[in-house]
Design a protein around this motif. Structure first.
Motif, PDB file in Angstrom:
ATOM      1  N   ARG A  43       0.834  -1.212   0.000  1.00  0.00           N
ATOM      2  CA  ARG A  43       0.000   0.000   0.000  1.00  0.00           C
ATOM      3  C   ARG A  43       0.865   1.257   0.000  1.00  0.00           C
ATOM      4  O   ARG A  43       0.597   2.209  -0.728  1.00  0.00           O
ATOM      5  CB  ARG A  43      -0.922   0.007   1.200  1.00  0.00           C
ATOM      6  N   ALA A  44       1.912   1.258   0.835  1.00  0.00           N
ATOM      7  CA  ALA A  44       2.781   2.438   0.922  1.00  0.00           C
ATOM      8  C   ALA A  44       3.495   2.686  -0.404  1.00  0.00           C
ATOM      9  O   ALA A  44       3.556   3.827  -0.877  1.00  0.00           O
ATOM     10  CB  ALA A  44       3.789   2.257   2.051  1.00  0.00           C
ATOM     11  N   LEU A  45       4.043   1.632  -1.013  1.00  0.00           N
ATOM     12  CA  LEU A  45       4.723   1.807  -2.297  1.00  0.00           C
ATOM     13  C   LEU A  45       3.759   2.218  -3.401  1.00  0.00           C
ATOM     14  O   LEU A  45       4.099   3.030  -4.261  1.00  0.00           O
ATOM     15  CB  LEU A  45       5.452   0.521  -2.691  1.00  0.00           C
ATOM     16  N   GLY A  46       2.548   1.663  -3.378  1.00  0.00           N
ATOM     17  CA  GLY A  46       1.556   2.018  -4.384  1.00  0.00           C
ATOM     18  C   GLY A  46       1.144   3.473  -4.293  1.00  0.00           C
ATOM     19  O   GLY A  46       1.078   4.178  -5.310  1.00  0.00           O
ATOM     20  N   VAL A  47       0.892   3.926  -3.085  1.00  0.00           N
ATOM     21  CA  VAL A  47       0.506   5.325  -2.899  1.00  0.00           C
ATOM     22  C   VAL A  47       1.681   6.244  -3.232  1.00  0.00           C
ATOM     23  O   VAL A  47       1.497   7.288  -3.876  1.00  0.00           O
ATOM     24  CB  VAL A  47      -0.014   5.550  -1.459  1.00  0.00           C
ATOM     25  N   ALA A  48       2.878   5.860  -2.812  1.00  0.00           N
ATOM     26  CA  ALA A  48       4.058   6.688  -3.106  1.00  0.00           C
ATOM     27  C   ALA A  48       4.301   6.793  -4.613  1.00  0.00           C
ATOM     28  O   ALA A  48       4.620   7.877  -5.119  1.00  0.00           O
ATOM     29  CB  ALA A  48       5.289   6.111  -2.409  1.00  0.00           C
ATOM     30  N   ALA A  49       4.135   5.692  -5.332  1.00  0.00           N
ATOM     31  CA  ALA A  49       4.328   5.731  -6.785  1.00  0.00           C
ATOM     32  C   ALA A  49       3.275   6.606  -7.451  1.00  0.00           C
ATOM     33  O   ALA A  49       3.585   7.399  -8.345  1.00  0.00           O
ATOM     34  CB  ALA A  49       4.281   4.315  -7.358  1.00  0.00           C
ATOM     35  N   ALA A  50       2.020   6.479  -7.020  1.00  0.00           N
ATOM     36  CA  ALA A  50       0.956   7.296  -7.604  1.00  0.00           C
ATOM     37  C   ALA A  50       1.163   8.778  -7.295  1.00  0.00           C
ATOM     38  O   ALA A  50       0.970   9.636  -8.163  1.00  0.00           O
ATOM     39  CB  ALA A  50      -0.404   6.825  -7.104  1.00  0.00           C
ATOM     40  N   VAL A  51       1.572   9.084  -6.080  1.00  0.00           N
ATOM     41  CA  VAL A  51       1.819  10.491  -5.713  1.00  0.00           C
ATOM     42  C   VAL A  51       3.015  11.035  -6.489  1.00  0.00           C
ATOM     43  O   VAL A  51       3.002  12.201  -6.921  1.00  0.00           O
ATOM     44  CB  VAL A  51       2.015  10.621  -4.187  1.00  0.00           C
ATOM     45  N   ALA A  52       4.043  10.220  -6.695  1.00  0.00           N
ATOM     46  CA  ALA A  52       5.182  10.669  -7.498  1.00  0.00           C
ATOM     47  C   ALA A  52       4.740  10.954  -8.935  1.00  0.00           C
ATOM     48  O   ALA A  52       5.166  11.943  -9.537  1.00  0.00           O
ATOM     49  CB  ALA A  52       6.291   9.623  -7.474  1.00  0.00           C
ATOM     50  N   GLY A  53       3.867  10.098  -9.478  1.00  0.00           N
ATOM     51  CA  GLY A  53       3.320  10.355 -10.809  1.00  0.00           C
ATOM     52  C   GLY A  53       2.508  11.640 -10.846  1.00  0.00           C
ATOM     53  O   GLY A  53       2.583  12.412 -11.805  1.00  0.00           O
ATOM     54  N   LEU A  54       1.737  11.866  -9.796  1.00  0.00           N
ATOM     55  CA  LEU A  54       0.951  13.099  -9.698  1.00  0.00           C
ATOM     56  C   LEU A  54       1.862  14.318  -9.649  1.00  0.00           C
ATOM     57  O   LEU A  54       1.607  15.319 -10.335  1.00  0.00           O
ATOM     58  CB  LEU A  54       0.053  13.057  -8.460  1.00  0.00           C
ATOM     59  N   ILE A  55       2.921  14.252  -8.874  1.00  0.00           N
ATOM     60  CA  ILE A  55       3.847  15.379  -8.767  1.00  0.00           C
ATOM     61  C   ILE A  55       4.502  15.671 -10.111  1.00  0.00           C
ATOM     62  O   ILE A  55       4.645  16.837 -10.511  1.00  0.00           O
ATOM     63  CB  ILE A  55       4.895  15.107  -7.670  1.00  0.00           C
ATOM     64  N   ILE A  56       4.878  14.633 -10.828  1.00  0.00           N
ATOM     65  CA  ILE A  56       5.484  14.834 -12.151  1.00  0.00           C
ATOM     66  C   ILE A  56       4.484  15.475 -13.107  1.00  0.00           C
ATOM     67  O   ILE A  56       4.824  16.395 -13.852  1.00  0.00           O
ATOM     68  CB  ILE A  56       6.015  13.501 -12.709  1.00  0.00           C
ATOM     69  N   MET A  57       3.242  14.998 -13.082  1.00  0.00           N
ATOM     70  CA  MET A  57       2.216  15.573 -13.969  1.00  0.00           C
ATOM     71  C   MET A  57       1.963  17.039 -13.639  1.00  0.00           C
ATOM     72  O   MET A  57       1.846  17.871 -14.551  1.00  0.00           O
ATOM     73  CB  MET A  57       0.911  14.774 -13.855  1.00  0.00           C
ATOM     74  N   VAL A  58       1.878  17.362 -12.346  1.00  0.00           N
ATOM     75  CA  VAL A  58       1.638  18.756 -11.952  1.00  0.00           C
ATOM     76  C   VAL A  58       2.844  19.626 -12.302  1.00  0.00           C
ATOM     77  O   VAL A  58       2.681  20.768 -12.755  1.00  0.00           O
ATOM     78  CB  VAL A  58       1.294  18.835 -10.445  1.00  0.00           C
TER      79      VAL A  58
END
Length: 110
Positions: A43-58
């Motif tokens: 769960r932690a790695l999944g959320v961290a990966a998604a948030v990293a993707g979000l940060i890159i998109m923003v």
């Protein structure tokens, strides 16, 4: 950079999908079995990966279009994973080749 964001969002969604109780796969890879046994880490790695993707998109598109793009990519990746994962079409070699090919195109075009 978009390829990396897409891959991170894909990985984040797939790690969350792997933990679902409704997913019954008999032939899981060893790393997916490990991640399923360690739910908190997954769960932690999944959320961290998604948030990293979000940060890159923003960072690439700005706040409004970055958030909208993240939601669109998340929905697309979700549909792709839910449709193809039960048939075992998503192999890490194929994903790595697709990622490397898209990075090459991204570097050459942009």
């Amino acid at each position: 950079m978009f390829s990396t964001a897409f891959l991170l969002i894909f990985m984040g969604f797939y790690l969350q999908y792997n933990l679902s109780g409704k997913v019954k796969s008999r032939h899981k890879s060893s790393y997916l079995v490990y991640m399923e046994q360690h739910a908190l880490l997954s769960r932690a790695l999944g959320v961290a990966a998604a948030v990293a993707g979000l940060i890159i998109m923003v960072a690439r598109l700005g706040v409004g279009s970055g958030l909208f793009g993240f939601v669109v990519v998340l929905m697309s990746v979700g549909c792709l994973i839910v449709a193809l994962a039960p048939f075992r079409f998503l192999r890490w070699r194929h994903l790595a080749g697709l990622y490397l090919g898209s990075v090459c195109f991204e570097v050459l075009i942009f």
